[in-house]
Design a protein around this motif. Structure first.
Motif, PDB file in Angstrom:
ATOM      1  N   PRO A 106       0.401  -1.445  -0.076  1.00  0.00           N
ATOM      2  CA  PRO A 106       0.001  -0.127   0.297  1.00  0.00           C
ATOM      3  C   PRO A 106       0.551   1.113  -0.146  1.00  0.00           C
ATOM      4  N   VAL A 128      -7.851   2.522  -1.398  1.00  0.00           N
ATOM      5  CA  VAL A 128      -9.013   2.663  -0.462  1.00  0.00           C
ATOM      6  C   VAL A 128      -9.412   4.410  -0.388  1.00  0.00           C
ATOM      7  N   THR A 129     -10.697   4.585  -0.322  1.00  0.00           N
ATOM      8  CA  THR A 129     -10.855   6.180  -0.428  1.00  0.00           C
ATOM      9  C   THR A 129     -10.988   6.714   0.245  1.00  0.00           C
ATOM     10  N   ASN A 131     -11.846   8.956   4.277  1.00  0.00           N
ATOM     11  CA  ASN A 131     -13.684   8.696   5.121  1.00  0.00           C
ATOM     12  C   ASN A 131     -14.318   9.197   4.872  1.00  0.00           C
ATOM     13  N   ASN A 136     -14.888   4.195   5.241  1.00  0.00           N
ATOM     14  CA  ASN A 136     -13.555   4.477   3.991  1.00  0.00           C
ATOM     15  C   ASN A 136     -14.918   3.343   3.019  1.00  0.00           C
ATOM     16  N   CYS A 137     -14.026   2.744   2.094  1.00  0.00           N
ATOM     17  CA  CYS A 137     -14.592   2.265   1.434  1.00  0.00           C
ATOM     18  C   CYS A 137     -13.055   1.465   0.483  1.00  0.00           C
ATOM     19  N   LEU A 138     -12.986   0.228   0.081  1.00  0.00           N
ATOM     20  CA  LEU A 138     -12.292  -0.282  -0.279  1.00  0.00           C
ATOM     21  C   LEU A 138     -12.644  -0.862  -1.676  1.00  0.00           C
ATOM     22  N   THR A 140     -11.479  -3.443  -4.728  1.00  0.00           N
ATOM     23  CA  THR A 140     -10.406  -4.786  -5.252  1.00  0.00           C
ATOM     24  C   THR A 140     -11.300  -5.297  -6.275  1.00  0.00           C
ATOM     25  N   HIS A 157      -3.080   2.770  -2.491  1.00  0.00           N
ATOM     26  CA  HIS A 157      -3.680   1.460  -3.611  1.00  0.00           C
ATOM     27  C   HIS A 157      -2.483   0.679  -3.633  1.00  0.00           C
TER      28      HIS A 157
END
Length: 195
Positions: A106, A128-129, A131, A136-138, A140, A157
């Motif tokens: 990362p 990852v976005t 917050n 947070n949103c992952l 993939t 990322h």
């Protein structure tokens, strides 16, 4: 009068966002040069006199990177330091080589969007976005040869080779100096230095 203050504040805010990206060049090219006597200073690097620019200033051969290391990966940058013709053009790239199960840990590029193109292999990629709304949103996905994935500017990322063979990818970055912060090294290395 309040409307004028509001407008001035809005313009000041807008101009601060505009300076985040590399400026557009005002000339065809500015080949970077380490010679300070016969050069012009532009955008952080000195420019070679256009009369002595050569085709070699716009060329760089990139060999596969050595993936025999603890991460099983290698990043070979192609920025203005390796390809002087990129100076002031606001773009750079890197070749990423992966052994099976190789990882680019990362990290983030504080000054660039990354367009990631898989040349060979199968990679698990994600980011990852921030917050927003306290969450947070992952994002993939597993991608294969020929696929392109985008990592937004400044977001953390990673890339992991989930295939059985070696993998190769090309990262195109929207800055001649995108910067890189490897999250684990930056946080824990500095933390351990304090104790």
């Amino acid at each position: 009068m309040k409307a004028i203050y509001f407008l001035v504040s809005l313009l000041a805010l807008a101009s601060s966002f505009a300076s985040v990206y590399d400026p557009n060049p005002l000339q065809d090219f500015c080949v970077a040069l380490n010679d300070t006597q016969n050069a012009v200073f532009v955008n952080g690097n000195i420019c070679k006199d256009p009369k002595v620019v050569l085709a070699e200033d716009f060329f760089k051969h990139v060999d596969p990177g050595n993936v025999v290391n603890k991460l099983g990966s290698n990043v070979t940058p192609v920025s203005v330091n390796e390809l002087p013709g990129l100076n002031t053009l606001g773009i750079s790239l890197a070749r990423l080589d992966f052994a099976p199960k190789g990882l680019i840990p990362p990290h983030t590029h504080p000054r660039a969007i990354e367009i990631f193109t898989i040349v060979e292999g199968t990679l698990f990629v994600g980011f990852v976005t921030s917050n927003q709304n306290n969450t947070n949103c992952l994002f993939t996905i597993v991608r294969n040869k020929g696929d392109v994935f985008m990592f937004p500017i400044g977001l953390i990322h990673f890339q992991l080779n989930v295939g059985y063979g070696n993998a190769v990818a090309i990262s195109s970055l929207s800055s001649q100096n995108p910067g890189v912060i490897t999250v684990v090294n930056a946080v824990f290395h500095l933390f351990l230095l304090k104790f």
